[in-house]
Design a protein around this motif. Structure first.
Motif, PDB file in Angstrom:
ATOM      1  N   VAL A 203       0.858  -1.179   0.000  1.00 40.16           N
ATOM      2  CA  VAL A 203       0.000   0.000   0.000  1.00 40.16           C
ATOM      3  C   VAL A 203       0.893   1.227   0.000  1.00 40.16           C
ATOM      4  O   VAL A 203       1.802   1.348   0.828  1.00 40.16           O
ATOM      5  N   LYS A 204       0.652   2.151  -0.937  1.00 47.84           N
ATOM      6  CA  LYS A 204       1.450   3.367  -1.016  1.00 47.84           C
ATOM      7  C   LYS A 204       0.532   4.566  -0.883  1.00 47.84           C
ATOM      8  O   LYS A 204      -0.518   4.622  -1.489  1.00 47.84           O
ATOM      9  N   GLY A 205       0.963   5.552  -0.096  1.00 48.12           N
ATOM     10  CA  GLY A 205       0.168   6.749   0.104  1.00 48.12           C
ATOM     11  C   GLY A 205      -0.632   6.668   1.387  1.00 48.12           C
ATOM     12  O   GLY A 205      -0.948   5.595   1.890  1.00 48.12           O
ATOM     13  N   SER A 206      -0.968   7.795   1.931  1.00 45.04           N
ATOM     14  CA  SER A 206      -1.683   7.835   3.207  1.00 45.04           C
ATOM     15  C   SER A 206      -3.182   7.695   3.034  1.00 45.04           C
ATOM     16  O   SER A 206      -3.910   7.423   3.981  1.00 45.04           O
ATOM     17  N   GLY A 207      -3.641   7.939   1.809  1.00 42.75           N
ATOM     18  CA  GLY A 207      -5.081   7.875   1.573  1.00 42.75           C
ATOM     19  C   GLY A 207      -5.747   9.220   1.750  1.00 42.75           C
ATOM     20  O   GLY A 207      -6.902   9.399   1.437  1.00 42.75           O
ATOM     21  N   GLU A 208      -5.014  10.197   2.253  1.00 43.40           N
ATOM     22  CA  GLU A 208      -5.559  11.539   2.446  1.00 43.40           C
ATOM     23  C   GLU A 208      -4.895  12.485   1.457  1.00 43.40           C
ATOM     24  O   GLU A 208      -3.906  13.155   1.744  1.00 43.40           O
ATOM     25  N   GLY A 209      -5.428  12.520   0.255  1.00 41.84           N
ATOM     26  CA  GLY A 209      -4.866  13.367  -0.774  1.00 41.84           C
ATOM     27  C   GLY A 209      -3.816  12.657  -1.606  1.00 41.84           C
ATOM     28  O   GLY A 209      -3.511  13.079  -2.720  1.00 41.84           O
ATOM     29  N   ASP A 210      -3.222  11.576  -1.063  1.00 40.85           N
ATOM     30  CA  ASP A 210      -2.230  10.824  -1.805  1.00 40.85           C
ATOM     31  C   ASP A 210      -2.897   9.678  -2.553  1.00 40.85           C
ATOM     32  O   ASP A 210      -3.948   9.193  -2.158  1.00 40.85           O
ATOM     33  N   GLU A 211      -2.237   9.253  -3.609  1.00 38.63           N
ATOM     34  CA  GLU A 211      -2.732   8.093  -4.343  1.00 38.63           C
ATOM     35  C   GLU A 211      -2.404   6.826  -3.557  1.00 38.63           C
ATOM     36  O   GLU A 211      -1.276   6.639  -3.105  1.00 38.63           O
ATOM     37  N   VAL A 212      -3.402   5.971  -3.367  1.00 39.52           N
ATOM     38  CA  VAL A 212      -3.185   4.702  -2.686  1.00 39.52           C
ATOM     39  C   VAL A 212      -3.084   3.607  -3.745  1.00 39.52           C
ATOM     40  O   VAL A 212      -4.006   3.406  -4.527  1.00 39.52           O
ATOM     41  N   GLN A 213      -1.961   2.938  -3.777  1.00 42.04           N
ATOM     42  CA  GLN A 213      -1.733   1.884  -4.773  1.00 42.04           C
ATOM     43  C   GLN A 213      -1.600   0.551  -4.057  1.00 42.04           C
ATOM     44  O   GLN A 213      -0.757   0.376  -3.186  1.00 42.04           O
ATOM     45  N   ILE A 214      -2.467  -0.379  -4.397  1.00 43.70           N
ATOM     46  CA  ILE A 214      -2.430  -1.706  -3.784  1.00 43.70           C
ATOM     47  C   ILE A 214      -1.920  -2.699  -4.821  1.00 43.70           C
ATOM     48  O   ILE A 214      -2.484  -2.814  -5.906  1.00 43.70           O
ATOM     49  N   THR A 215      -0.877  -3.383  -4.483  1.00 43.12           N
ATOM     50  CA  THR A 215      -0.283  -4.360  -5.405  1.00 43.12           C
ATOM     51  C   THR A 215      -0.278  -5.725  -4.747  1.00 43.12           C
ATOM     52  O   THR A 215       0.319  -5.899  -3.700  1.00 43.12           O
ATOM     53  N   ASP A 216      -0.977  -6.647  -5.322  1.00 44.79           N
ATOM     54  CA  ASP A 216      -1.004  -8.024  -4.821  1.00 44.79           C
ATOM     55  C   ASP A 216      -1.029  -8.919  -6.049  1.00 44.79           C
ATOM     56  O   ASP A 216      -2.084  -9.257  -6.559  1.00 44.79           O
ATOM     57  N   VAL A 217       0.148  -9.267  -6.541  1.00 49.76           N
ATOM     58  CA  VAL A 217       0.266  -9.896  -7.848  1.00 49.76           C
ATOM     59  C   VAL A 217       0.642 -11.367  -7.731  1.00 49.76           C
ATOM     60  O   VAL A 217       1.610 -11.722  -7.077  1.00 49.76           O
ATOM     61  N   LYS A 218      -0.156 -12.195  -8.388  1.00 51.37           N
ATOM     62  CA  LYS A 218       0.156 -13.619  -8.519  1.00 51.37           C
ATOM     63  C   LYS A 218       1.035 -13.791  -9.746  1.00 51.37           C
ATOM     64  O   LYS A 218       0.804 -13.168 -10.775  1.00 51.37           O
ATOM     65  N   ARG A 219       2.053 -14.636  -9.622  1.00 47.22           N
ATOM     66  CA  ARG A 219       2.935 -14.924 -10.747  1.00 47.22           C
ATOM     67  C   ARG A 219       2.917 -16.421 -11.026  1.00 47.22           C
ATOM     68  O   ARG A 219       2.886 -17.218 -10.095  1.00 47.22           O
ATOM     69  N   SER A 220       2.974 -16.787 -12.286  1.00 47.97           N
ATOM     70  CA  SER A 220       3.059 -18.213 -12.606  1.00 47.97           C
ATOM     71  C   SER A 220       3.963 -18.425 -13.811  1.00 47.97           C
ATOM     72  O   SER A 220       4.220 -17.507 -14.597  1.00 47.97           O
ATOM     73  N   LYS A 221       4.432 -19.685 -13.950  1.00 53.00           N
ATOM     74  CA  LYS A 221       5.395 -20.045 -15.001  1.00 53.00           C
ATOM     75  C   LYS A 221       4.850 -21.244 -15.787  1.00 53.00           C
ATOM     76  O   LYS A 221       5.228 -22.388 -15.523  1.00 53.00           O
TER      77      LYS A 221
END
Length: 303
Positions: A203-221
């Motif tokens: 999670v990036k950003g405080s959520g108060e005026g900042d952009e909140v970016q949520i990254t939860d990435v599955k990877r497969s081969k």
């Protein structure tokens, strides 16, 4: 003496000797079997769900080119209902990545798949050429690997994608196993041989005026059990367009030493590559059971 016939159809002259099982096949049967085996891996590991949006990590090389072509073919043939997109990372390596991205663009057009390109310069304010100018050619692959994994995650997040597939093959996995063993990094062996991994939520950003970016990435081969030689053969007989020049900074990489060891083993015994992958699978299962057992003992107050 008459040339051997294909072991699958029994009608056409065999053109290919598979390193994985020594089977002699014609080009048509080989490409068909190769695609079927990838589909079996996808099905047995339940890698995808219908309607899922999948980002294919596309570098322009043979592995990602074959992965994109096979997934596109299987998606149509088996009505998998996947939403496929190509995601490329521009590391900023003059004379290498700029040319390989041209191959990615041609593949995107040939397969009629959307393409998204994200650069290190855009994300970090640095290109790999600039990084190497600062740190030299020793150890730069370590930086690039970390940057690229994070860049794929961020690119996937921008596209609204939670699942990234990469073209890592059996040779790649065996090399990584050897690298970890030579470094004494036993803890990473289980993750190395996993066909599915994930990036923890961020999670990036405080959520108060900042952009909140949520990254939860599955990877497969999906190509994890495919030999590099067979990927090259598939690309050749399907007449796929890919970029084959090695990165100008990779000759100094430690992976090159592991690759030499793997190729020498393969010359003596071709099955060695899958043997390494499967044995580490078994070790990882034993390790997980041991950790689970210790956890139960502690919870029960017995340890």
């Amino acid at each position: 003496m008459a040339p051997p016939l294909c072991a699958a159809c029994g009608q056409t002259r065999a053109q290919i000797l598979r390193p994985s099982n020594h089977q002699r096949l014609c080009a048509g049967c080989f490409t068909s079997l190769f695609e079927s085996e990838v589909y079996d891996v996808i099905s047995s590991h339940a890698l995808f769900s219908r309607g899922e949006k999948i980002a294919i990590g596309a570098s322009g090389g043979k592995d990602s080119c074959v992965l994109a072509a096979v997934l596109h073919a299987l998606n149509v043939r088996h009505d998998m209902g996947l939403d496929l997109v190509l995601l490329s990372i521009d590391e900023g390596i003059t004379g290498y990545r700029d040319h390989s991205l041209d191959a990615v663009r041609r593949n995107a057009a040939a397969l009629d798949l959307p393409l998204h390109i994200l650069s290190y310069q855009e994300l970090y304010g640095w290109s790999m050429d600039q990084v190497v100018a600062q740190i030299g050619k020793k150890g730069n692959c370590t930086y690039c690997g970390v940057f690229r994994r994070q860049a794929l995650d961020r690119g996937a997040s921008r596209l609204g994608v939670r699942h990234v597939v990469t073209g890592h093959n059996a040779d790649d996995v065996a090399e990584t196993v050897l690298m970890n063993l030579l470094r004494g990094d036993v803890a990473r062996l289980g993750r190395t041989c996993s066909i599915v991994t994930s990036t923890p939520g961020e999670v990036k950003g405080s959520g108060e005026g900042d952009e909140v970016q949520i990254t939860d990435v599955k990877r497969s081969k999906p190509l994890m059990y495919a030999y590099e030689k067979e990927i090259v053969l598939y690309a050749h007989h399907r007449k796929l367009d890919y970029f084959s020049t090695e990165c100008i900074y990779s000759p100094e990489a430690f992976r090159g030493s592991a690759r030499t060891l793997i190729k020498n083993l393969e010359r003596i015994r071709p099955e060695s590559i899958l043997d390494i992958v499967q044995r580490v699978h078994a070790l990882a299962r034993v390790s997980r059971k041991a950790r689970t057992g210790c956890g139960r003992l502690r919870r029960n107050g017995s340890g």
